[in-house]
Design a protein around this motif. Structure first.
Motif, mmCIF file in Angstrom:
data_model
loop_
_atom_site.group_PDB
_atom_site.id
_atom_site.type_symbol
_atom_site.label_atom_id
_atom_site.label_comp_id
_atom_site.label_asym_id
_atom_site.label_seq_id
_atom_site.Cartn_x
_atom_site.Cartn_y
_atom_site.Cartn_z
ATOM 1 N N THR A 79 4.250 12.223 -1.977
ATOM 2 C CA THR A 79 4.469 10.854 -2.077
ATOM 3 C C THR A 79 2.639 10.149 -1.982
ATOM 4 O OG1 THR A 79 6.412 10.362 -1.268
ATOM 5 C CG2 THR A 79 5.238 8.686 -1.287
ATOM 6 N N TRP A 80 2.270 10.861 -0.948
ATOM 7 C CA TRP A 80 0.767 10.292 -0.584
ATOM 8 C C TRP A 80 -0.033 11.559 -0.429
ATOM 9 C CZ3 TRP A 80 0.584 5.677 -1.597
ATOM 10 C CH2 TRP A 80 1.641 4.749 -1.213
ATOM 11 N N GLY A 81 0.055 12.417 -1.000
ATOM 12 C CA GLY A 81 -0.713 13.840 -0.787
ATOM 13 C C GLY A 81 -1.327 14.231 0.707
ATOM 14 N N ALA A 82 -2.407 14.196 0.955
ATOM 15 C CA ALA A 82 -3.163 14.191 2.271
ATOM 16 C C ALA A 82 -3.460 12.875 2.832
ATOM 17 C CB ALA A 82 -4.353 15.423 2.195
ATOM 18 N N THR A 83 -3.332 11.836 2.211
ATOM 19 C CA THR A 83 -3.704 10.650 2.629
ATOM 20 C C THR A 83 -2.988 9.972 3.570
ATOM 21 O OG1 THR A 83 -4.512 10.059 0.348
ATOM 22 C CG2 THR A 83 -4.384 8.229 1.992
ATOM 23 N N PRO A 84 -3.434 9.816 4.897
ATOM 24 C CA PRO A 84 -2.722 9.133 6.050
ATOM 25 C C PRO A 84 -2.262 7.693 5.652
ATOM 26 C CG PRO A 84 -4.876 9.288 6.719
ATOM 27 C CD PRO A 84 -4.847 10.169 5.511
ATOM 28 N N LEU A 85 -1.402 7.014 6.190
ATOM 29 C CA LEU A 85 -1.118 5.614 6.364
ATOM 30 C C LEU A 85 -2.182 4.889 6.773
ATOM 31 C CD1 LEU A 85 2.832 5.445 6.792
ATOM 32 C CD2 LEU A 85 1.599 5.762 4.626
ATOM 33 N N PRO A 86 -2.613 3.540 6.272
ATOM 34 C CA PRO A 86 -3.543 2.952 6.870
ATOM 35 C C PRO A 86 -3.594 2.483 8.267
ATOM 36 C CG PRO A 86 -3.291 2.068 4.673
ATOM 37 C CD PRO A 86 -1.849 3.123 4.910
ATOM 38 N N ASP A 87 -2.158 2.243 8.694
ATOM 39 C CA ASP A 87 -2.025 1.756 10.052
ATOM 40 C C ASP A 87 -0.519 2.247 10.511
ATOM 41 O OD1 ASP A 87 -3.122 0.657 12.655
ATOM 42 O OD2 ASP A 87 -1.601 -0.990 11.940
ATOM 43 N N GLY A 88 -0.308 2.995 11.428
ATOM 44 C CA GLY A 88 1.096 3.184 11.954
ATOM 45 C C GLY A 88 1.649 4.055 11.148
ATOM 46 N N SER A 89 3.052 4.256 11.065
ATOM 47 C CA SER A 89 3.845 5.169 10.574
ATOM 48 C C SER A 89 4.810 4.803 9.482
ATOM 49 C CB SER A 89 4.696 6.245 11.507
ATOM 50 O OG SER A 89 5.548 5.164 12.244
ATOM 51 N N GLN A 90 4.946 3.365 9.351
ATOM 52 C CA GLN A 90 5.761 2.701 8.308
ATOM 53 C C GLN A 90 4.744 1.683 7.416
ATOM 54 O OE1 GLN A 90 9.608 2.524 10.871
ATOM 55 N NE2 GLN A 90 8.817 0.757 10.287
ATOM 56 N N ILE A 91 5.388 1.596 6.309
ATOM 57 C CA ILE A 91 4.907 0.593 5.244
ATOM 58 C C ILE A 91 5.816 -0.150 4.696
ATOM 59 C CG2 ILE A 91 2.995 2.339 4.806
ATOM 60 C CD1 ILE A 91 4.512 2.758 2.186
ATOM 61 N N GLY A 92 5.281 -1.527 4.125
ATOM 62 C CA GLY A 92 6.288 -2.252 3.489
ATOM 63 C C GLY A 92 6.307 -1.967 1.877
ATOM 64 N N PHE A 93 7.527 -2.272 1.607
ATOM 65 C CA PHE A 93 7.610 -2.028 -0.205
ATOM 66 C C PHE A 93 8.349 -3.199 -0.616
ATOM 67 C CE2 PHE A 93 11.568 -0.233 1.496
ATOM 68 C CZ PHE A 93 12.439 -0.671 0.602
ATOM 69 N N SER A 94 8.078 -3.432 -2.060
ATOM 70 C CA SER A 94 8.805 -4.479 -2.790
ATOM 71 C C SER A 94 8.966 -3.802 -4.210
ATOM 72 C CB SER A 94 7.769 -5.701 -2.599
ATOM 73 O OG SER A 94 8.608 -6.694 -3.616
ATOM 74 N N SER A 95 10.052 -3.976 -4.809
ATOM 75 C CA SER A 95 10.407 -3.649 -5.973
ATOM 76 C C SER A 95 10.944 -4.904 -6.867
ATOM 77 C CB SER A 95 11.413 -2.413 -6.305
ATOM 78 O OG SER A 95 10.942 -1.239 -5.719
ATOM 79 N N GLY A 96 9.854 -5.715 -7.178
ATOM 80 C CA GLY A 96 10.190 -7.097 -7.723
ATOM 81 C C GLY A 96 10.489 -8.054 -6.995
ATOM 82 N N GLY A 97 10.377 -7.912 -5.454
ATOM 83 C CA GLY A 97 10.710 -9.207 -4.752
ATOM 84 C C GLY A 97 9.410 -9.750 -4.002
#
Length: 224
Positions: A79-97
């Motif tokens: 999903t993200w290759g070797a790139t760590p998330l910017p902050d913490g271990s979770q992210i927000g997502f939206s599929s059309g919301g």
């Protein structure tokens, strides 16, 4: 001689006042609190690693939080290759919301507000969001005061990129609660590390400058 000395003294005082103004403004320039700014709540668990709903944010459509390291498929590396998330271990997502939050801080006329957000582009699959915007609103989402379209194509797949929206408050938003709004269509908008900073002049700073200007005017009249 005395007059020259007085003008020099006043000039020195004005320089000191200007320095104090800069220090005062700088001291007030700083972050504004945003609840769940890195989407760490609600905490996710395996095997899905994601769920709909975001604590402290008002959402519509298919939106939620996601911990990619817990998702059985696709894997985090895919999903993200070797790139760590910017902050913490979770992210927000939206599929059309939409994802929105009204903060506990009000706009102040003349103050500069800078909203910086990390937007991500997944490495796997056809997950490309469209018509992505980040916005600032005053009290309600019906009163948008600043908008920035996000060029998702400029984000390297498998990475996150910071975008910043700046707004100088005017009389129409003065005293109204600051609000943050994310909108998108398509799949899948990923966001993290939402930050808002402000620079607010104080009445004391303005008064200090005013006194200096009054003193300079008086010295000029005396010289004449």
């Amino acid at each position: 001689m005395k007059l020259t000395f007085s003008i020099r003294s006043l000039a020195a005082a004005l320089c000191s006042a200007a320095a104090l103004c800069a220090m005062s403004t700088a001291a007030l320039a700083g972050p504004i609190s945003i609840a769940n700014a890195s989407f760490e709540s609600p905490v996710q668990s395996a095997p899905l690693g994601y769920s709909t709903g975001i604590a402290s944010w008002v959402t519509t459509g298919t939106t939620g939080v996601w911990n990619p390291t817990l998702t059985a498929s696709p894997s985090y590396a895919l999903t993200w290759g070797a790139t760590p998330l910017p902050d913490g271990s979770q992210i927000g997502f939206s599929s059309g919301g939409t994802i929105a939050q009204t903060l506990g801080t009000n706009y102040v006329t003349g103050s500069l507000y800078s909203l910086t957000v990390a937007f991500g582009s997944r490495l796997d699959g056809p997950y490309i969001p469209t018509n992505v915007t980040m916005q600032l609103f005053a009290a309600t989402t019906g009163t948008i005061v600043a908008t920035q379209a996000i060029d998702v194509s400029s984000i390297t797949r498998g990475t996150f990129k910071d975008f910043t929206l700046s707004y100088t408050a005017d009389g129409s938003s003065n005293g109204k609660a600051i609000g943050i709004l994310f909108t998108s269509t398509g799949q899948q908008l990923d966001i993290d590390n939402v930050r808002l900073n402000s620079s607010v002049p104080t009445p004391a700073t303005i008064a200090l400058l005013g006194l200096g200007l009054v003193g300079l005017g008086a010295a000029r009249r005396k010289q004449a």
